[in-house]
Write an enzyme that holds these catalytic residues in place. Structure first.
Site, short mmCIF file in Angstrom:
data_model
loop_
_atom_site.label_atom_id
_atom_site.label_comp_id
_atom_site.label_asym_id
_atom_site.label_seq_id
_atom_site.Cartn_x
_atom_site.Cartn_y
_atom_site.Cartn_z
N TRP A 178 13.59 36.15 38.04
CA TRP A 178 12.88 35.11 37.29
C TRP A 178 13.78 33.91 36.99
O TRP A 178 13.39 33.00 36.28
CB TRP A 178 12.31 35.67 35.99
CG TRP A 178 13.27 36.53 35.22
CD1 TRP A 178 14.14 36.11 34.27
CD2 TRP A 178 13.43 37.94 35.33
NE1 TRP A 178 14.86 37.18 33.79
CE2 TRP A 178 14.44 38.32 34.42
CE3 TRP A 178 12.83 38.94 36.13
CZ2 TRP A 178 14.86 39.64 34.26
CZ3 TRP A 178 13.25 40.25 35.98
CH2 TRP A 178 14.25 40.58 35.06
N GLU B 259 9.01 37.18 30.50
CA GLU B 259 9.26 37.36 29.07
C GLU B 259 8.38 38.45 28.48
O GLU B 259 8.81 39.22 27.62
CB GLU B 259 9.05 36.04 28.32
CG GLU B 259 10.12 35.00 28.60
CD GLU B 259 11.52 35.48 28.26
OE1 GLU B 259 11.67 36.40 27.43
OE2 GLU B 259 12.48 34.95 28.84
N THR C 116 12.04 46.05 26.80
CA THR C 116 12.20 46.72 28.08
C THR C 116 13.45 46.18 28.79
O THR C 116 13.67 44.98 28.81
CB THR C 116 10.96 46.49 28.96
OG1 THR C 116 9.79 46.79 28.20
CG2 THR C 116 10.99 47.37 30.19
N TYR D 267 9.12 34.83 19.33
CA TYR D 267 10.18 34.92 20.33
C TYR D 267 9.72 34.36 21.67
O TYR D 267 10.38 33.48 22.26
CB TYR D 267 10.69 36.37 20.53
CG TYR D 267 11.44 36.44 21.83
CD1 TYR D 267 12.71 35.90 21.93
CD2 TYR D 267 10.82 36.91 23.00
CE1 TYR D 267 13.37 35.85 23.14
CE2 TYR D 267 11.48 36.87 24.21
CZ TYR D 267 12.75 36.33 24.28
OH TYR D 267 13.39 36.26 25.47
N ASP E 74 15.53 37.19 19.54
CA ASP E 74 15.21 38.59 19.83
C ASP E 74 16.31 39.47 19.24
O ASP E 74 17.16 39.01 18.48
CB ASP E 74 15.10 38.79 21.34
CG ASP E 74 16.46 38.68 22.01
OD1 ASP E 74 17.37 38.05 21.43
OD2 ASP E 74 16.63 39.23 23.11
N CYS F 162 33.98 33.82 16.15
CA CYS F 162 33.26 34.97 15.60
C CYS F 162 33.90 35.48 14.30
O CYS F 162 35.01 36.01 14.31
CB CYS F 162 33.21 36.10 16.64
SG CYS F 162 32.26 37.54 16.09
#
Length: 366
Positions: A32, A45, A51, A128, A146, A216
């Site tokens: 995709w 999507e 999944t 989302y 997500d 981070c």
DNA sequence: AACCCGTGGTT
DNA sequence: TAACCAAGGGT
């Protein structure tokens, strides 16, 4: 978490640059990602909801092969769409996608809408998916939050809110609105998810390989495995089912189409009942319920196998019996008599594909 | 908000 | 092995 709070701890411009450079170098080559066709982005999507990528790839390729455009999918029969989705799970995704694609054909002239307001009205397109399609297909700087994004950003920004709570997603959406690259919203959103899938994984993140570890907070503080905070889910309930493979005088087997709502909606199955604890045996319950539910007079035969099937929220413990169909009150759209060569077009859930292996087709093959 | 809705792979 | 996890949405 607003812009000032974020920019206090992070050089936003540098963060974007490091993240995008990594994505451009390391992104996976996925079917995709060949183009930005909004229809294909949309299909991918929906399939990717809950999944894994590796699971989706073959389904996506077959689906696009069979339904290459909005035009093609909108003209397809639902049974064909469900068959293409067979084994992927969450079958309402397929029915909602089918319905939404028809709407895009009729209401939007076959063009996927490019505003948050319009695209969010489509069945199966939540916050989302709306953000993902808008950013990836149209370059609109909308957040696409997500599970990956919440995990990655909870670590980078040290956010300790419980990501199991629905309202927590809004906190991350606001953070993304601050962080997102307006030059390339598509790559920015995909990069956050790709980082979550490849580097910033749930249990053992590869911080030493992380392109944004300097940004981070969790890495600096050594809290990366404590984040994100996610409360426990309750465990599945167990259900006892009895399934009967009913064979008529011609040797054909009875299958039943499930209701249009609820679990495994519109998929096909073998006649079955939930077993309850009473004085009556399973065979007695089966005999009575087959008459009540299907108008079928039956003689139950032997228990041929036991099957367990685990769903996300429940477990089926299935006892499978053979049986003879003595009489059927009326032929019904929801009931079909089939033999082995006629079964292929009917979409079955995996739970019944397991049972399918035990159908004694050979008993009446010529 | 809490629950329903699938399946397969990992730990 | 039981629990957890995966590019969530509908009700």
């Amino acid at each position: 978490m607003n812009h000032d709070e974020i920019s206090k701890n992070i050089d936003i411009k540098q963060f974007r640059e490091d993240l995008l450079n990594w994505f451009m170098a390391e992104q996976r080559n996925l079917p995709w990602r060949q183009d930005q066709d909004p229809y294909k982005v949309w299909v991918s999507e929906i399939m990717l909801q809950q999944t894994k990528v590796d699971t989706v790839i073959p389904y996506f390729n077959r689906f696009i092969d069979q339904f290459p455009s909005i035009e093609a999918l909108s003209e397809a029969e639902e049974e064909k769409v469900l068959k293409a989705w067979e084994g992927l799970g969450y079958y309402s995704r397929a029915r909602n996608l089918h319905s939404a694609v028809k709407e895009v054909k009729e209401k939007y002239g076959g063009v996927v809408p490019n505003t948050p307001e319009e695209i969010s009205t489509l069945r199966g397109v939540g916050p989302y998916t709306a953000g993902a399609i808008l950013s990836i297909a149209y370059g609109v700087p909308e957040p696409a939050v997500d599970g990956n994004v919440m995990r990655v950003l909870s670590r980078i920004l040290s956010i300790w809110d419980d990501i199991a709570k629905p309202k927590t997603r809004k906190i991350f959406e606001e953070a993304v609105r601050t962080l997102i690259s307006h030059d390339n919203p598509s790559y920015f959103n995909q990069a956050l998810m790709e980082l979550g899938a490849l580097i910033c994984t749930p249990t053992s993140p590869s911080c030493l390989l992380c392109p944004v570890r300097d940004h981070c907070q969790a890495f600096h503080e050594g809290t990366q495995t404590d984040l994100p905070v996610k409360t426990k889910t309750k465990k599945q309930k167990s259900l006892n089912l009895a399934v009967v493979i009913l064979t008529d005088q011609e040797g054909k087997t009875l299958i039943h189409k499930r209701p249009s709502e609820g679990l495994l909606a519109n998929l096909w199955e073998f006649p079955n009942i939930e077993i309850v604890q009473t004085i009556k045996s399973e065979k007695e319950q089966l005999t009575e319920q087959m008459l009540t539910l299907y108008g079928a007079t039956v003689e139950i035969g032997n228990l041929i196998t036991r099957i367990e099937h685990v769903f996300s929220h429940l477990i089926w413990n299935i006892n499978v019996y053979t049986g003879k169909l003595v009489e059927l009150e009326e032929e019904n759209i929801m009931l079909k008599r089939v033999n082995e060569t006629e079964i292929e077009p009917y979409p079955f859930p995996v739970s019944h594909q397991k049972i399918l292996k035990f159908v004694p087709w050979s008993k009446y093959r010529d």
